[in-house]
Design a protein around this motif. Structure first.
Motif, PDB file in Angstrom:
ATOM      1  N   ARG A  49       0.815  -1.213   0.000  1.00  0.00           N
ATOM      2  CA  ARG A  49       0.000   0.000   0.000  1.00  0.00           C
ATOM      3  C   ARG A  49       0.849   1.264   0.000  1.00  0.00           C
ATOM      4  N   ASP A  50       1.977   1.240   0.730  1.00  0.00           N
ATOM      5  CA  ASP A  50       2.809   2.432   0.857  1.00  0.00           C
ATOM      6  C   ASP A  50       3.796   2.608  -0.292  1.00  0.00           C
ATOM      7  N   SER A  51       3.846   1.666  -1.203  1.00  0.00           N
ATOM      8  CA  SER A  51       4.758   1.782  -2.338  1.00  0.00           C
ATOM      9  C   SER A  51       4.215   2.787  -3.352  1.00  0.00           C
ATOM     10  N   PRO A  52       5.086   3.612  -3.935  1.00  0.00           N
ATOM     11  CA  PRO A  52       4.612   4.542  -4.973  1.00  0.00           C
ATOM     12  C   PRO A  52       4.046   3.828  -6.188  1.00  0.00           C
ATOM     13  N   TRP A  53       4.402   2.554  -6.370  1.00  0.00           N
ATOM     14  CA  TRP A  53       3.876   1.797  -7.508  1.00  0.00           C
ATOM     15  C   TRP A  53       2.424   1.374  -7.296  1.00  0.00           C
ATOM     16  N   ASN A  54       1.936   1.439  -6.064  1.00  0.00           N
ATOM     17  CA  ASN A  54       0.609   0.896  -5.788  1.00  0.00           C
ATOM     18  C   ASN A  54      -0.489   1.633  -6.554  1.00  0.00           C
ATOM     19  N   THR A  55      -0.351   2.941  -6.709  1.00  0.00           N
ATOM     20  CA  THR A  55      -1.355   3.727  -7.429  1.00  0.00           C
ATOM     21  C   THR A  55      -0.813   4.278  -8.743  1.00  0.00           C
ATOM     22  N   TRP A  56       0.284   3.709  -9.208  1.00  0.00           N
ATOM     23  CA  TRP A  56       0.900   4.207 -10.448  1.00  0.00           C
ATOM     24  C   TRP A  56       0.038   3.877 -11.659  1.00  0.00           C
ATOM     25  N   ASN A  57      -0.059   4.830 -12.576  1.00  0.00           N
ATOM     26  CA  ASN A  57      -0.642   4.623 -13.898  1.00  0.00           C
ATOM     27  C   ASN A  57       0.238   5.324 -14.919  1.00  0.00           C
ATOM     28  N   PHE A  58       0.317   4.772 -16.111  1.00  0.00           N
ATOM     29  CA  PHE A  58       1.153   5.421 -17.103  1.00  0.00           C
ATOM     30  C   PHE A  58       0.484   6.701 -17.601  1.00  0.00           C
ATOM     31  N   THR A  59       1.325   7.691 -17.885  1.00  0.00           N
ATOM     32  CA  THR A  59       0.855   8.987 -18.368  1.00  0.00           C
ATOM     33  C   THR A  59       1.291   9.153 -19.812  1.00  0.00           C
TER      34      THR A  59
END
Length: 339
Positions: free
Chosen positions: A201-211
């Motif tokens: 949950r605390d990883s920056p990848w958890n909510t990552w989406n490509f832009t």
């Protein structure tokens, strides 16, 4: 070891001139623990992504040729130009002449970050049952000195933001939270997946989406291995008749990683690569658990999962193997995906 990865001629400018990209060492993406109990013990500290701060060196490479492409990425061989430590010491001669770069497709950096985590967790199996991993690196287009127009590995794809075929496309199950377009199994609401320390949950990848306006370039740097098992089979093997030792070797490799609670979840002829190391590498590749040098290495851990072998329930520890040795070499199962 390395904080920076420089890839010469990896990207293209707006005028289609090759330009160099520079990527920084990036934390991997920890998985939830797989278990059945409602309140398991917290996972150990080692479950967290490996800290990237100790990495200080620079690895510089140039692309050679494309090796393969899969659901989430495109693999290239690359020539090692130089490798230096933070104090400027040259360590190029400690690396092989060529290595493998696995580039994430546009939306799949999150999955590649998860695969990097499994290589970290299987550090004791690297060079023995799984490929050696030299690190995970990423940066966005805007972080480059010369802003790329496109990434050269993506140019060979008809649509860099999708998989190569409908069969490879894995859609998010109905009812799963819209965390990211790059869906992972432990995103789905499921009682078996436990994030007891919030590492996921605390990883920056958890909510990552490509832009689309500022794509992320993500690269996993791996040992360069030999042919895929599927390539050799298609060319030389009779139907459902694999060469001697493949079943035994693959089963042993699965045993190696299961000791660490890892379930690969996609054991196929496409994800086994032949080990073709030098005499020195062969001596280093000796498996202490089976007293042999395995002829194959298992790759592609982006859809794997892991049980906490210290705190997991007995049921969870017994269930994870999910691996059927009798399926090895049979086109109905080994050629495609099976658990």
């Amino acid at each position: 070891m390395f904080s920076t990865l420089i890839i010469q001629g990896c990207a293209l400018s707006a005028s289609q001139v090759p330009i160099t990209v520079s990527l920084k060492s990036t934390p991997s993406f920890p998985a939830c623990a797989y278990d059945y109990v409602e309140r398991p013990e917290p996972v150990p500290d080692s479950w967290a992504a490996r800290a990237v701060s100790p990495a200080k060196g620079t690895l510089e490479v140039s692309l050679l040729e494309r090796i393969s492409r899969g659901r989430i990425g495109i693999a290239y061989s690359a020539r090692v130009i130089s490798a230096t430590t933070d104090d400027g010491s040259n360590v190029t001669n400690t690396l092989p002449e060529a290595i493998c770069l696995k580039f994430a497709k546009l939306p799949y950096s999150r999955s590649l970050a998860r695969e990097a985590w499994f290589y970290e967790q299987l550090a004791d199996c690297q060079d023995i049952s799984v490929a050696h991993c030299y690190g995970f690196f990423s940066s966005t287009f805007s972080e480059q000195n010369d802003t790329p127009y496109s990434l050269q590995p993506w140019c060979a794809l008809e649509d860099p933001s999708s998989s190569d075929s409908e069969e490879e496309e894995e859609t998010k199950p109905p009812g799963s939270p819209a965390i990211s377009l790059d869906w992972l199994p432990d995103d789905e609401p499921c009682d078996e997946y436990k994030d007891t320390r919030n590492f996921k949950r605390d990883s920056p990848w958890n909510t990552w989406n490509f832009t689309p306006d500022n794509p992320t370039i993500s690269v996993l740097v791996l040992e360069l291995l030999g042919e895929r098992c599927s390539d050799q089979w298609e060319s030389f093997w009779p139907r459902d008749d694999p060469p001697d030792g493949l079943k035994e070797d693959t089963t042993a490799i699965m045993h190696d990683i299961s000791i660490y609670g890892v379930v690969h979840n996609d054991v196929t002829a496409f994800n086994l690569l032949q080990f073709t190391g030098s005499e020195v590498e062969t001596r280093q590749a000796h498996c202490p658990r089976h007293n042999v040098v395995h002829g194959w290495r298992i790759i592609d851990f982006d859809r794997s999962f892991r049980v906490d072998m210290e705190n997991g329930t007995a049921q969870a520890k017994e269930d994870p193997p999910r691996f059927n040795p009798s399926a090895i070499g049979r086109r109905s199962s080994f050629w495609g995906k099976y658990s």
